[in-house]
Structure formats: structure tokens, C-alpha cells
Design a protein around this motif. Structure first.
Motif, PDB file in Angstrom:
ATOM      1  N   ALA A 184     -19.454  -8.118  53.170  1.00  0.00           N
ATOM      2  CA  ALA A 184     -20.729  -7.948  51.938  1.00  0.00           C
ATOM      3  C   ALA A 184     -21.234  -7.048  52.156  1.00  0.00           C
ATOM      4  O   ALA A 184     -22.275  -6.538  50.703  1.00  0.00           O
ATOM      5  N   VAL A 185     -21.722  -6.417  52.792  1.00  0.00           N
ATOM      6  CA  VAL A 185     -22.998  -5.320  53.591  1.00  0.00           C
ATOM      7  C   VAL A 185     -22.709  -4.160  52.571  1.00  0.00           C
ATOM      8  O   VAL A 185     -22.613  -3.234  52.283  1.00  0.00           O
ATOM      9  N   ALA A 186     -20.821  -3.685  52.822  1.00  0.00           N
ATOM     10  CA  ALA A 186     -20.499  -2.847  52.247  1.00  0.00           C
ATOM     11  C   ALA A 186     -20.673  -2.657  50.785  1.00  0.00           C
ATOM     12  O   ALA A 186     -20.839  -2.070  50.476  1.00  0.00           O
ATOM     13  N   ALA A 187     -20.337  -3.624  50.510  1.00  0.00           N
ATOM     14  CA  ALA A 187     -20.424  -3.971  48.666  1.00  0.00           C
ATOM     15  C   ALA A 187     -22.039  -3.467  48.156  1.00  0.00           C
ATOM     16  O   ALA A 187     -22.198  -3.318  47.722  1.00  0.00           O
ATOM     17  N   LYS A 214     -21.456   0.928  64.117  1.00  0.00           N
ATOM     18  CA  LYS A 214     -21.860   3.214  63.880  1.00  0.00           C
ATOM     19  C   LYS A 214     -21.524   3.507  63.011  1.00  0.00           C
ATOM     20  O   LYS A 214     -21.388   4.496  62.630  1.00  0.00           O
ATOM     21  N   GLY A 215     -20.140   2.677  62.519  1.00  0.00           N
ATOM     22  CA  GLY A 215     -18.841   3.615  60.965  1.00  0.00           C
ATOM     23  C   GLY A 215     -19.974   2.347  59.863  1.00  0.00           C
ATOM     24  O   GLY A 215     -19.683   3.078  58.629  1.00  0.00           O
ATOM     25  N   LEU A 216     -20.500   1.514  59.499  1.00  0.00           N
ATOM     26  CA  LEU A 216     -20.618   0.427  58.231  1.00  0.00           C
ATOM     27  C   LEU A 216     -22.165   1.345  57.990  1.00  0.00           C
ATOM     28  O   LEU A 216     -22.545   2.463  56.920  1.00  0.00           O
ATOM     29  N   LEU A 217     -23.255   0.788  58.812  1.00  0.00           N
ATOM     30  CA  LEU A 217     -24.394   1.031  59.029  1.00  0.00           C
ATOM     31  C   LEU A 217     -25.087   2.233  59.231  1.00  0.00           C
ATOM     32  O   LEU A 217     -25.686   3.050  58.774  1.00  0.00           O
ATOM     33  N   GLY A 218     -23.991   2.863  60.084  1.00  0.00           N
ATOM     34  CA  GLY A 218     -24.007   4.507  61.182  1.00  0.00           C
ATOM     35  C   GLY A 218     -26.084   4.066  62.048  1.00  0.00           C
ATOM     36  O   GLY A 218     -26.794   5.249  61.742  1.00  0.00           O
ATOM     37  N   PRO A 220     -17.489   0.901  49.356  1.00  0.00           N
ATOM     38  CA  PRO A 220     -15.807   0.441  49.888  1.00  0.00           C
ATOM     39  C   PRO A 220     -15.205   0.987  50.458  1.00  0.00           C
ATOM     40  O   PRO A 220     -14.193   0.306  50.880  1.00  0.00           O
ATOM     41  N   GLY A 221     -15.783   2.333  51.083  1.00  0.00           N
ATOM     42  CA  GLY A 221     -14.331   3.452  51.890  1.00  0.00           C
ATOM     43  C   GLY A 221     -13.866   2.622  53.425  1.00  0.00           C
ATOM     44  O   GLY A 221     -12.927   2.500  53.873  1.00  0.00           O
TER      45      GLY A 221
END
Length: 911
Positions: free
Chosen positions: A492-495, A126-130, A500-501
Motif C-alpha cells: 500500500a505504501v509503494a502504491a 531500507k528498500g522501499l522507504l529508503g 511499483p518496482g
């Protein structure tokens, strides 16, 4: 040197404390924690057998110990490094998000994960991928309870506690076989009743289970008629003056509507719908309505339904109308199915939930979560729930599916759809401790995870009690913790997505839990007063436990204030709707599913212990004796069980506790243990995928089926003692033969030794080469094998005898001698004196042979014949249970067999 570690049992939601004895490399034994408030030292047959499932010989055969990547879509998986596995997973996820959007990725996780694991996965999706496409197998067991609580009381929070069992005057058990599903709580109920014999126990269940057999009043309602029953009881409570008008006026809203809604649920009408005597309905309502304190305990019989939310709400309406909530001994108490389904709900780890019981539809509450996670927003639209997720996958809308700590290729309804979905998805990630599950076969990437004895974190049980889980063993092989894997891939996905936040650099599970704790401030489940240190020092604690509190809250709503906008509980009208798939002329039986006493879910853990099969040795369909007689079926006959979705062949067993027109099959028997030619689907190949429109929980309890005798004259049975270090590998190898027969099944047996049983049937004799091939896997070859052949009739016996004892037996064609031959093998009897009788074509047992029957007490290996003999020798008026416990010691270990022993005592007294 041995040491002890306090942790929590990994099975049901009772949340028993366990003390693990370990030498640091293996679990030496387990016992109940006498200081844990959930169980006070008690363990059930599953919990007391945990050390058997953690043996090194087990781990070496079934554990996933290294990441593995499928080289080609239809090819085998090859071991890869963690670095490469993380890069592949992150790359596939990031590519899908960039090409198709975040909703092309979905996560299907588990109520057996720890709260910390759940939290990281939820934040990842929910946070990273949305995307809100994250759901849990808790959808299959608890989502209707969640929806019912939220509709009526305003929050997903069981208001009662375990202590209330001892304080209730009336205990109403609905759709729950506590004696099997929650045995330790059932021990508390037995003790409470012994201390207060005037306590009334009402059980509403279509089957006469061991729980129902001990009830003061059993209401054997027709499947799916629970709403009519509860509305009828409420009608009577209002009519006969049992309503608590002061409580209704001060603490509820919507009463006029509910009064009108139940007006037509008259006793005669309800008795006809439910198929019970009107007098029993009246008795149940009067006991409940007039009780000083009435406690309801309920589970999957209510939840696993296309009207599960209505069933939960209807029962809660009954509590609100009679004021049976917020006081000692009273309340609607949902019994959690899995060890941490509660923890998953607390962190919002489902498609329609947000962290800390926040409302996904509330912009302010979504903004609070986004601020906590350091993202611009979290998605507002509900994600795909379990059944929807696999439907979307089958349609090609899901490109990456990540499955963690669950086995949907066994547990989901409509297995044809599930298998099609798993084959359709571009990339399937399976994060799993056990490489033996049916779902692992579909993994493009297998990520090895830690399990029970190796994990660190917390779980929350049915009474809102948070308990520490502590590692007794190091991580095996290359396995990693579930939260650790999710966090590493998320980084790794965030990168790759240049986000990065959002933080996933957790050093340990405590740092994850602290972030979760911060999210609960000011919420109904506020745990800001708790810490790992406090849980370490003071033991398990209940929520809410806000900062500054000295203890958690034992019961909720004692002040009559509810977490709704008005502060009042809400009555919710609940119309009665029949089951989604009623029986008809083509499919005249209603199939019910449920639990065995000694097995757990898909059996990936329990089935590694031969002792777990002692009570129920093999898969079967249970049927009313009258229905069997009308169809010319005998005990053990093979039958086709056919729904509108699939057919399964099974042995049929007579069960006097079944009503006519109903059949029962345990939920555990998946394709790993029973199959045949055609799709390997197991019990859930038969079940219907209809879902509740409010909770999105599927209908797993009711499916219309027909039952026809299977004309399979050729039978084959092989059973043998095997090297324990190879038993589970042999079992896995034998599964590859399932498709060669119309029916096949494979299980374990034994206590001090490990045995494997393979059984098959067909409409023609299997090729001799195939039979010999399977026999060779059991070591039945060479000069020491005794042989009998009747090629004209297609019969054969082959057996391996060593030092006068049977080691292995294979029976082809005529298997009528199996019972006594298998007992000779299992008991280690000297067979040298039997001579030619071993190979005689006669099925006659040796003179003086006495069948032991089914093992009733699996802890001590006490079987039906010993119990019957002990009871037959009892003096007139002697306490039969006390005699059994004194002479045979059965029922004195975990106590899970006590209800069955009581039933046998009662039956013996009537002879």
C-alpha cells in the motif's frame, strides 16, 4: 483427533526442537524433540510449560485479535477492518515520508520474529522507504557480540558448536548464568562433566549464581571489570609461555600491539581492579592457557555494557593468543539471548547491518542489495539504533514509529525517556500478539499478530543452526503473520509513493526465505544449498551450507582462514574503562539485572501460567545479608531503590550469593507487575541509557542506586482462587489500582487451579471504600465472608470459606498471618477445625503447621521443606541428589532445578 507437529521453542537462543500435540484448535501438550540436535528431547521449565501459555482461556483474555485504531489521541481504540487499518498505516507512513523525508519513519522490531518476518521489515525500511531507521531489541542483547566478532574474526559468526561443550577440557563461562538463561545447554555441560570429572569450569560473575556455585573456580569480579580480567589472563598466558606462537604467526595480525597493550595488566593490578584473589586469577589463566581445548561461553554480562564490544574482543584476543579456536572443544562462543537474534542479524535487520552480513559502508555491497530488491540504491548512512531511536522520537524527529513483537515500555533503559518518546510520536503502530504489554497502551494503531504455535518459517540458533517453525494452530481471530502484515502495508505504501518496482507480493513464507537465501550466495553465511524441503527431510542444519554441499559446517575457521581482507584474525587492543555509572557516596550500591529461571523477558507469555511463579512468586530486590543487617533491614521489608532516573519500591530479600555493595533485580519485573504512585516504570526505570560506542548496545547491567527502608506501615494483601477464564482480566483490572498506593504488585499462583495475588502498601490506611472495592473484585463480599475488624488499629481480615476450604483472603493493616493462611488456601486444607483462629488478631500459625517454603521443582511442585526432610532422613554417605530424585522425583522432569537441588544437598551435608 490429536496430531503432532514438530516446531521450535520460542524462548532462548538454544533453539530446542519441540513436538506439539494438538487437536487443531488448541495445544494439548509439548515435549522435547528427541531427534533435534540442539536438545535431543530435553526442555527447560519454560519450554516444557509452553502448552500452558497457549491455553484457549489464556488466548481469550490477553491476545490481540482484531486491528484497533485510537479514535482520539487520548481516547480509546475502536476495532477496525484490516483494509482500513492497512490504509491508515500506509497513509501515515507515506505522508511522513513525503512531508519530512524517509528518516521520519522508524521501525523497532524483535529477535523473537522469524527470519522471514525480519527480512520483509528490513526490505520495507531500507528498500522501499529508503531509511536505515530499523533496529531490533537484539540491540539490547547481542550487538556487542556482533561487533566483537566482526572486529576480531571478520564476520558475525559464532565459530563453535554445542558438541564442543562435551569436548572441552576447560569451559570458561563469563557473564552468563547458564543454569537459568540456557538450561538445556547447561544440562549438556552437567553431562559432560559427569562423563569427564577432570573438566574444569571457570565462572566469572559478580554473583554466586547456581552456575557459579557449581564451578571448579568462581571469579566473583566486580561489575564491569571483565576487560581487566581477560587482559590479565592474557598477560599471564604470554608471561608463562602458553601463547601459541605458531598459530599467531600463521593466522593472526596485530599481535605486537596486543602484547604491548596487556603489559601493564599484572596479576596484582588486575586482582585489585576485579576484587578477586591474585591466586585465583593465576589459576584461571593457567587452566585456560594449558588446556588442550578451552571453550568460552558468554552472554549478557559481557554484552549489556557501555564497553561490551571491548569485553567481547578482549576474550577473543585470549582465544587467538592461545590458539583456542577452530578445533574441537575450543572457541569463543556467544550464547544468543533470543530465539532468532541470529536470524535477524543474517538478514541485516538492524540499523547498521545489510542483508547476508554485508557492510553498510561498502558501495559495492549496497549495490548488490539494491539490485536484489529492484531499487536504485539503499541508504549509506547508519540508521538510528535502539536508544538513539527513542531519543530522536522524544525530540520529535520521528513522526511514525512501528513497533513489532517487542515491549520497549518495559525492556528499554531509562523508561522516563521511552515513555516521553512514545507520547511525543505523531503515530505509533504496535504489531503485537499480546494486548497486555505496557507498550500497547501507547498504540495509535494496534495490529494483531500470530505467535509461537501459529507461525510458519525459520529461526537460527546460537550454533548457526536453521530450524523450521511450523504452525500447530490456525490464526486466532483476525491475527495475521508478521511478514504478512508488513508486506501488505508495504504494498500500500509503494502504491502511494509510486514505487511499483519493489516486490512485496509474497504468497507464503517460503518465497520470502528463498529471496533471503539468494542474497547469501558467496557470503560467509551462504545457505544456497538449503531449502524448506531439505529442512523438512533432514531436519535442522548449520550454516554455511552452500549449493552442492552435503552438510553444513559444524565449526568455523578450522583451516585458520578468517573472513578479513588479509585472511587473518585480528588482535584488538582493549583498554579497561570502568562502568558508565559507578557507585558513589550518594548512590553506594551497584544494581545488576538478570534472568529468572522460569520467566522470559517481559513475561507477556510466561506470566500467563500460574506455575511460572512457583519458583519466584513476586518481584524483589536481592541484597547481601551483611548489607541488610547494617541498614536494619529484615527479610521482606519494603525499600526504596533509587537511581538518578527513578525510584522503585520493592521487598528486599537476603541473597548470600551477593557481594557487599551490590544488589540484584530480575529484568522481567516491568510496570505490568510492580508499580505505585508516580510513573509506572519497573526495573528499567532505574537503568542507565549509556551505550557502547561500537555496538550501540545500552548499559543494562550496571546502575548506581541507593537503598533506603520504606516507612510504609499499612499493608494490604488479597489472594484468592479465581475463575481461570477471568484471572488475567482481573490482573489487568488490578493494574488500574497501582497508582492509588505507594507500592503495589500483582502476580499469579497455583498449579491445578489459578490464583491471583494483589499486594499493596502505603504510609496511611487506604480508604475503606477502596479496600472493599478491591476485595469485591476477588469475590470477597456477601454473607459467606468471615470478618474481623479492628478500626482503631486499622486492621481487618476477611475470608471466603466454601466447603471447609479457604477460597479468598484479604488482610488489611496487619498481614503477618499471610504465610500460613496462603498455604492453607493453596493446599486446600480443611479449615473448619481452626474456628476463631482464622480471625484471631494473632499472627500465630495453627499448631502443627509446617511452612513448605519456596517451590524448587516447579514441574512437580516440590518445595524446600519436603526437600529438607528428605535429606535429613538420608543415610550417612547416601547420594543426596539421587535420594531426592528417587523419593520426591524433583529434578527428573525438565532438570532446571538440579543446580539448586545440588546446592541444597551440599548445604545439608555441612550441617
Amino acid at each position: 483427533m490429536a496430531s503432532e507437529v514438530r516446531t521450535t521453542c520460542c524462548y532462548c537462543g538454544v533453539g530446542c526442537g519441540v513436538i506439539v500435540s494438538t487437536d487443531g484448535q488448541q495445544v494439548l501438550g509439548v515435549r522435547g524433540d528427541p531427534d533435534h540436535p540442539a536438545n535431543f528431547g530435553r526442555l527447560c521449565s519454560k519450554g516444557s510449560n509452553l502448552h500452558q501459555t497457549a491455553r484457549p482461556l489464556v488466548q481469550q483474555q490477553v491476545r490481540a485479535l482484531a486491528p484497533a485504531l485510537r479514535v482520539l489521541r487520548q481516547g480509546v481504540r475502536a476495532p477496525v477492518s484490516w483494509e482500513y487499518a492497512v490504509e491508515v498505516a500506509a497513509g501515515r507512513i507515506a505522508n511522513a515520508v513525503q512531508a519530512y523525508g524517509p528518516d521520519s519513519v522508524a521501525f523497532y522490531i524483535s529477535g523473537q520474529l522469524l527470519t522471514e518476518d525480519y527480512y520483509v521489515f528490513n526490505k520495507f525500511a531500507k528498500g522501499l522507504l529508503g531509511t536505515n531507521n530499523i533496529d531490533s531489541n537484539s540491540r539490547l542483547c547481542m550487538s556487542s557480540a556482533v561487533a566483537g566478532y566482526k572486529q576480531t574474526l571478520g564476520a558475525d559468526a559464532p565459530p563453535a558448536c554445542y558438541e564442543d561443550i562435551a569436548l572441552a577440557d576447560v569451559v570458561f563461562i563469563a557473564g552468563a548464568n547458564m543454569a537459568y538463561a540456557h538450561p538445556v545447554l547447561y544440562r549438556r555441560l552437567e553431562a559432560a562433566r559427569a562423563a569427564r570429572p577432570e573438566m574444569k569450569i571457570i565462572v566469572a560473575d559478580p554473583r554466586r549464581t547456581d552456575t557459579a556455585a557449581e564451578a571448579t573456580l568462581h571469579l566473583p569480579i566486580l561489575p564491569g571489570t571483565d576487560v581487566a580480567l581477560f587482559n590479565g589472563m592474557l598477560h599471564l598466558c604470554l608471561w608463562e609461555g602458553f601463547a601459541d606462537q605458531a598459530f599467531i604467526a600463521a593466522h593472526t595480525e596485530g599481535f605486537d600491539a596486543i602484547r604491548d597493550a596487556v603489559r601493564d595488566f599484572t596479576p596484582a593490578h588486575v586482582a585489585a581492579i576485579c576484587g578477586i584473589p591474585e591466586a585465583d586469577l593465576l589459576q584461571a589463566a593457567r587452566w585456560f592457557g594449558s588446556a588442550r581445548a578451552a571453550l568460552s561461553l558468554y552472554c549478557q554480562g559481557l554484552n549489556q555494557s557501555s564497553s561490551g564490544t571491548a569485553k567481547n574482543a578482549a576474550l577473543i584476543n585470549l582465544h587467538l593468543a592461545t590458539g583456542q579456536i577452530g578445533k574441537p572443544g575450543a572457541g569463543p562462543f556467544s550464547l544468543t539471548g533470543q530465539p532468532n537474534a541470529m536470524g535477524g542479524r543474517e538478514v541485516g535487520g538492524m540499523a547498521n547491518l545489510l542483508s547476508a552480513h554485508r557492510d553498510l559502508a561498502d558501495p559495492q555491497q549496497r549495490a548488490e542489495v539494491a539490485a536484489l530488491w529492484g531499487v536504485d540504491a539503499v541508504p549509506a548512512e547508519r540508521g538510528l539504533t535502539a536508544v538513539e531511536m527513542f531519543e530522536a522520537a522524544a525530540e520529535g524527529r520521528i513522526k511514525v514509529l512501528w513497533i513489532a513483537c517487542t515491549n520497549p515500555a518495559q525492556s528499554m533503559p531509562d523508561q522516563k525517556l521511552v515513555r516521553a518518546a512514545l507520547e511525543k510520536v505523531d503515530f505509533v503502530i504496535v504489531q503485537e500478539a499480546f494486548a497486555s504489554t505496557a507498550t500497547v497502551a501507547y498504540a495509535d494503531l494496534l495490529l494483531p499478530a500470530t505467535t509461537w504455535a501459529e507461525k510458519e518459517g525459520t529461526v537460527t540458533n546460537s550454533e548457526r543452526r536453521i530450524t523450521r517453525v511450523r504452525a500447530a494452530l490456525p490464526k486466532p481471530g483476525q491475527a495475521r503473520h508478521d511478514w504478512e502484515i508488513a508486506a501488505q502495508v508495504a504494498r500500500a505504501v509503494a502504491a502511494k509513493l509510486e514505487k511499483p518496482g519493489i516486490r512485496f507480493d509474497y504468497p507464503d513464507p517460503e518465497s520470502v526465505w528463498n529471496e533471503h537465501r539468494a542474497s547469501t550466495r558467496g557470503r560467509d553465511l551462504d545457505i544456497t544449498g538449503l531449502s524448506y524441503a531439505l529442512l523438512e527431510q533432514q531436519g535442522a542444519q548449520q550454516w554455511p551450507y552452500p549449493e552442492g554441499a552435503q552438510a553444513g559446517r559444524q565449526r568455523l575457521y578450522e583451516d585458520g582462514v578468517f573472513p578479513t581482507p588479509s585472511g587473518r584474525a585480528r588482535f584488538v587492543p582493549t583498554p579497561y574503562v570502568p562502568v558508565a555509572e559507578p557507585a558513589d557516596a550518594r548512590y553506594p550500591f551497584q544494581l545488576n539485572t538478570g534472568r529468572l529461571r522460569d520467566q522470559w523477558h517481559g513475561m507477556s507469555r510466561t506470566a500467563t501460567s500460574p506455575q511460572a511463579f512457583a519458583h519466584v512468586a513476586e518481584p524483589s530486590l536481592q541484597m547481601a545479608p551483611d548489607d541488610m543487617a547494617r541498614r536494619g533491614l529484615a527479610e521482606g521489608d519494603l525499600v526504596h531503590v533509587t537511581s538518578r532516573r527513578a525510584t522503585l519500591i520493592l521487598p528486599v530479600r537476603a541473597d548470600p550469593g551477593q557481594r557487599r555493595g551490590q544488589v540484584f533485580m530480575p529484568m522481567h519485573w516491568g510496570p505490568e507487575y510492580v508499580s505505585g504512585r508516580g510513573p509506572a516504570l519497573g526495573v528499567n526505570g532505574l537503568t542507565v541509557p549509556a551505550i557502547d560506542p561500537k555496538s550501540f548496545q545500552p548499559e543494562l547491567k550496571n546502575a548506581a542506586v541507593k537503598v533506603l527502608k520504606a516507612e510504609l506501615p499499612w499493608r494490604f494483601a488479597v489472594f484468592a482462587w479465581v475463575d481461570e477464564a477471568q484471572a488475567l482480566r482481573l490482573q489487568a483490572r488490578l493494574r488500574s489500582y497501582y497508582g492509588r498506593f505507594a507500592f503495589a504488585a500483582c502476580t499469579l499462583f497455583g498449579r491445578e487451579r489459578c490464583g491471583v495475588l494483589f499486594r499493596a502498601a502505603d504510609d496511611y490506611a487506604a480508604a475503606p471504600a477502596l479496600v472493599s472495592e478491591i476485595e469485591a473484585l476477588f469475590g470477597i463480599e456477601g454473607a459467606l465472608v468471615l470478618r474481623y475488624e479492628d478500626t482503631r488499629r486499622g486492621n481487618a481480615r476477611r475470608m471466603l470459606v466454601r466447603d471447609g476450604q479457604l477460597q479468598a483472603v484479604a488482610l488489611a493493616g496487619d498481614t503477618a498471618a499471610e504465610q500460613w493462611l496462603r498455604q492453607l488456601l493453596e493446599t486446600g486444607a480443611d479449615v473448619r477445625s481452626l474456628g476463631r483462629l482464622l480471625l484471631s488478631p494473632s499472627a500465630t500459625a495453627p499448631q502443627g503447621f509446617k511452612a513448605r517454603g519456596k517451590v524448587v521443582c516447579s514441574c512437580l511442585g516440590v518445595a524446600e521443606a519436603e526437600i529438607a526432610a528428605c535429606l535429613a532422613a538420608a543415610a550417612p554417605g547416601e547420594d543426596g541428589l539421587a535420594r531426592l530424585q528417587g523419593e520426591l522425583k524433583c529434578g527428573t522432569s525438565c532438570g532446571s532445578c538440579v543446580p539448586e537441588l545440588k546446592r541444597m544437598v551440599a548445604a545439608a551435608a555441612q550441617v
